[in-house]
Design a protein around this motif. Sequence first.
Motif, PDB file in Angstrom:
ATOM      1  N   PRO A  37      42.799  40.384  31.886  1.00 51.48           N
ATOM      2  CA  PRO A  37      42.867  40.652  33.323  1.00 51.48           C
ATOM      3  C   PRO A  37      44.098  41.494  33.665  1.00 51.48           C
ATOM      4  CG  PRO A  37      43.654  38.442  32.879  1.00 51.48           C
ATOM      5  CD  PRO A  37      43.167  38.977  31.567  1.00 51.48           C
ATOM      6  N   PRO A  38      44.030  42.243  34.770  1.00 50.00           N
ATOM      7  CA  PRO A  38      45.158  43.118  35.118  1.00 50.00           C
ATOM      8  C   PRO A  38      46.381  42.354  35.603  1.00 50.00           C
ATOM      9  CG  PRO A  38      43.477  43.172  36.830  1.00 50.00           C
ATOM     10  CD  PRO A  38      42.893  42.372  35.700  1.00 50.00           C
ATOM     11  N   ILE A  39      46.184  41.115  36.029  1.00 48.61           N
ATOM     12  CA  ILE A  39      47.288  40.260  36.485  1.00 48.61           C
ATOM     13  C   ILE A  39      47.087  38.869  35.900  1.00 48.61           C
ATOM     14  CG2 ILE A  39      47.759  41.503  38.636  1.00 48.61           C
ATOM     15  CD1 ILE A  39      45.954  39.497  40.068  1.00 48.61           C
ATOM     16  N   ASP A  40      48.124  38.049  35.991  1.00 48.80           N
ATOM     17  CA  ASP A  40      47.988  36.668  35.527  1.00 48.80           C
ATOM     18  C   ASP A  40      48.740  35.734  36.464  1.00 48.80           C
ATOM     19  OD1 ASP A  40      50.721  36.743  34.860  1.00 48.80           O
ATOM     20  OD2 ASP A  40      50.305  37.292  32.785  1.00 48.80           O
ATOM     21  N   GLU A  41      48.840  34.450  36.071  1.00 46.97           N
ATOM     22  CA  GLU A  41      49.452  33.447  36.935  1.00 46.97           C
ATOM     23  C   GLU A  41      50.858  33.823  37.380  1.00 46.97           C
ATOM     24  OE1 GLU A  41      46.570  31.257  34.186  1.00 46.97           O
ATOM     25  OE2 GLU A  41      47.926  32.980  34.105  1.00 46.97           O
ATOM     26  N   HIS A  42      51.629  34.427  36.488  1.00 46.83           N
ATOM     27  CA  HIS A  42      53.036  34.699  36.774  1.00 46.83           C
ATOM     28  C   HIS A  42      53.232  35.918  37.668  1.00 46.83           C
ATOM     29  CE1 HIS A  42      54.018  31.570  33.961  1.00 46.83           C
ATOM     30  NE2 HIS A  42      53.361  32.184  32.991  1.00 46.83           N
ATOM     31  N   LYS A  82      46.890  35.944  47.985  1.00 46.58           N
ATOM     32  CA  LYS A  82      46.412  37.195  47.388  1.00 46.58           C
ATOM     33  C   LYS A  82      47.597  38.150  47.249  1.00 46.58           C
ATOM     34  CE  LYS A  82      42.546  38.914  48.919  1.00 46.58           C
ATOM     35  NZ  LYS A  82      41.553  39.588  49.793  1.00 46.58           N
ATOM     36  N   ILE A  83      47.660  38.829  46.122  1.00 46.83           N
ATOM     37  CA  ILE A  83      48.655  39.889  45.958  1.00 46.83           C
ATOM     38  C   ILE A  83      48.174  41.106  46.732  1.00 46.83           C
ATOM     39  CG2 ILE A  83      49.760  41.460  44.321  1.00 46.83           C
ATOM     40  CD1 ILE A  83      49.434  39.273  42.186  1.00 46.83           C
ATOM     41  N   GLU A  84      49.024  41.626  47.603  1.00 47.49           N
ATOM     42  CA  GLU A  84      48.670  42.807  48.384  1.00 47.49           C
ATOM     43  C   GLU A  84      49.785  43.846  48.268  1.00 47.49           C
ATOM     44  OE1 GLU A  84      46.980  42.114  52.361  1.00 47.49           O
ATOM     45  OE2 GLU A  84      47.221  39.976  51.931  1.00 47.49           O
ATOM     46  N   ILE A  85      49.417  45.029  47.821  1.00 46.98           N
ATOM     47  CA  ILE A  85      50.378  46.131  47.695  1.00 46.98           C
ATOM     48  C   ILE A  85      49.772  47.350  48.371  1.00 46.98           C
ATOM     49  CG2 ILE A  85      51.689  47.587  46.104  1.00 46.98           C
ATOM     50  CD1 ILE A  85      51.183  45.313  43.984  1.00 46.98           C
ATOM     51  N   GLN A 139      41.401  38.813  39.085  1.00 48.43           N
ATOM     52  CA  GLN A 139      40.798  40.106  39.382  1.00 48.43           C
ATOM     53  C   GLN A 139      41.821  40.991  40.091  1.00 48.43           C
ATOM     54  OE1 GLN A 139      37.688  40.814  38.412  1.00 48.43           O
ATOM     55  NE2 GLN A 139      37.207  38.727  37.728  1.00 48.43           N
ATOM     56  N   GLY A 140      41.668  42.295  39.924  1.00 49.63           N
ATOM     57  CA  GLY A 140      42.528  43.241  40.620  1.00 49.63           C
ATOM     58  C   GLY A 140      41.798  44.545  40.851  1.00 49.63           C
ATOM     59  N   LYS A 141      41.852  45.054  42.073  1.00 47.00           N
ATOM     60  CA  LYS A 141      41.180  46.307  42.403  1.00 47.00           C
ATOM     61  C   LYS A 141      42.031  47.077  43.413  1.00 47.00           C
ATOM     62  CE  LYS A 141      36.438  44.712  41.574  1.00 47.00           C
ATOM     63  NZ  LYS A 141      35.085  44.509  42.147  1.00 47.00           N
TER      64      LYS A 141
END
Length: 585
Positions: free
Chosen positions: A55-60, A100-103, A166-168
């Motif tokens: 996956p493109p990201i993980d827990e950390h 959610k990670i938002e950039i 997931q990451g998009k």
Amino acid sequence: MRVARVDIKNFRGIQNATLLLPKHGVFIGDNNTGKTTVLEALDLTLGPDRLNRFPPIDEHDFFQGKYLPIPATEAVQDLPPNETQTEITPTIKDEIPAPKIEIEVAVVDLNNEQKARFWNYIEFWDSSADNFHAEKNLAGVDEQHIIEALRITFHGWYDIEEDDFQGKTYFTRSLLEEEKPTQFTKKDKQLCGFLYLRSVRTGSRALSLEHGSLLDIILRLKEVRPQMWEDTIRTLSPTNVAEKPDLGLSPVLESINTALKKYVPREWGIEPHLKISNLTREHLRKIITAFIATGTGSHAAPFYRQGTGTINMLVLALLSQIAEGKQNVIFAMEEPETAIPPYAQKRIVHEVRNLAAQAIFTSHSPYVLEEFSLDETVVLSRDHNGSLKQQAINLPDNVKLKRYRQEFRTRFCEGLLARRILIAEGSTESSTFPTAFRRLAELNPAKYSSLEALGICTLDAGSETNIPGMAKLYREVGKRTFAFCDKQDAKNKALIEEQVELLFMHNEKGIENLVINGTTEEALKRFADLLDWPQHLAQKYPVPKQSVVAAIKDYFLWAKGNWGISDFIAQCGEQEIPLWIREAA
């Protein structure tokens, strides 16, 4: 093309951040402030190869490792005391959605090809306000300040059904205006030309043929598609490794083959033998690497076995090839000073700035930092809540730009890179205080700590009147500031206290008096025996120990600014160090 603004939420140590970026700039700040995290955020959003990793990201990658939905009961328990349950309950159903990670990245200075490709999602950026232009109708607007821009957003989340991350990336306007948002694809990202050079990971892959390596990027830019795989596989396929009987390996394999035939039919597999590789193009991509001759002979070794500095300069050469091919590249580069001498550090900065439409560095090197103007230097600080902020460097009235530049390496750089700063009134004080704390920590580590262990750097203000101005400079860029000086008049004391968190001010006039009056005669006599007395003091005090207080005081005044008192403190026992210093420690 260049990044004008980046907004980050819930990514690693950053809960929230909004940063405005210069055309070329350098991020500075103490370790674990978030400099690398900002570059990683840009890479997630703009990097064409980052999302290939699954996956493109993980827990950390989630702020505080929180990526699961929060049950309503826990959410109510975590409310501040002044928030009552009856006020919040109606708005909570079963749970609070998962973080959610938002950039969000705003890019400007688009070229014609980019404008043509992204025209449906173009917005307008007001460079005078550093924000997007609110009005869709641009009639009557000063067009010098209004330029085309594009917003791209990365979302990262935990998918409960897939039990994975997931990451998009999307066109931001599509998230706001379309029922089904449009993804910002790998092809779109390649047109943006974002390249992230990680100092610790680039070298081993730079000249390999792995997907995403620097050499692979250059080949794709030059539209070179080496049709080498089939020929290479055909060449390697007949070659068996160590097949000669006298090597001892083939008889072992033959005995294995004989045993194998006892248990399995032929079609299950027989005749084990060794090949050079897996004989697939993907495996060949990983193991094929460039060799470089070393020294004056013809012997060549893999490029990654060269010295670290040589590898970094090789990487720079590859990056220059990439930049020349793209013409509109954004470089993000971590610590160009790694294993590089000062003159080469400067060369890297100049080359990358000349090659790139935008260059963003992180660095701890004064030789790198001094190549950037004040408005190109982005000082980052992060509070305990994960809020990352940037501060501009504003010089106080008593620190002129000329002085700042002249004394940058020796006086200002270290403070900009630290979180906590002790400003001492002079060179003697700036050497004595750290020495005393270090000595006390050696003698009684359970009670004392060195300033270095406390994360405090000590700076020489040059004079007591310079302390307020220097403290103000660092306080305004988010540093915790302290001061150390001898007795001040009420006016200057008030000026200092206005700018510092804590003032260490002793009641003696001069640090020499503080030390002489606060130590023991035995310590002074022991130090007198250790000294190589200067000629004029040797004539004045033929037997220094007979008038040791006067002799040592004269020596301290003669050696002022030259580590005289520090040398004395370094040989003291705990009780021989002045009580005032011990209490301060």
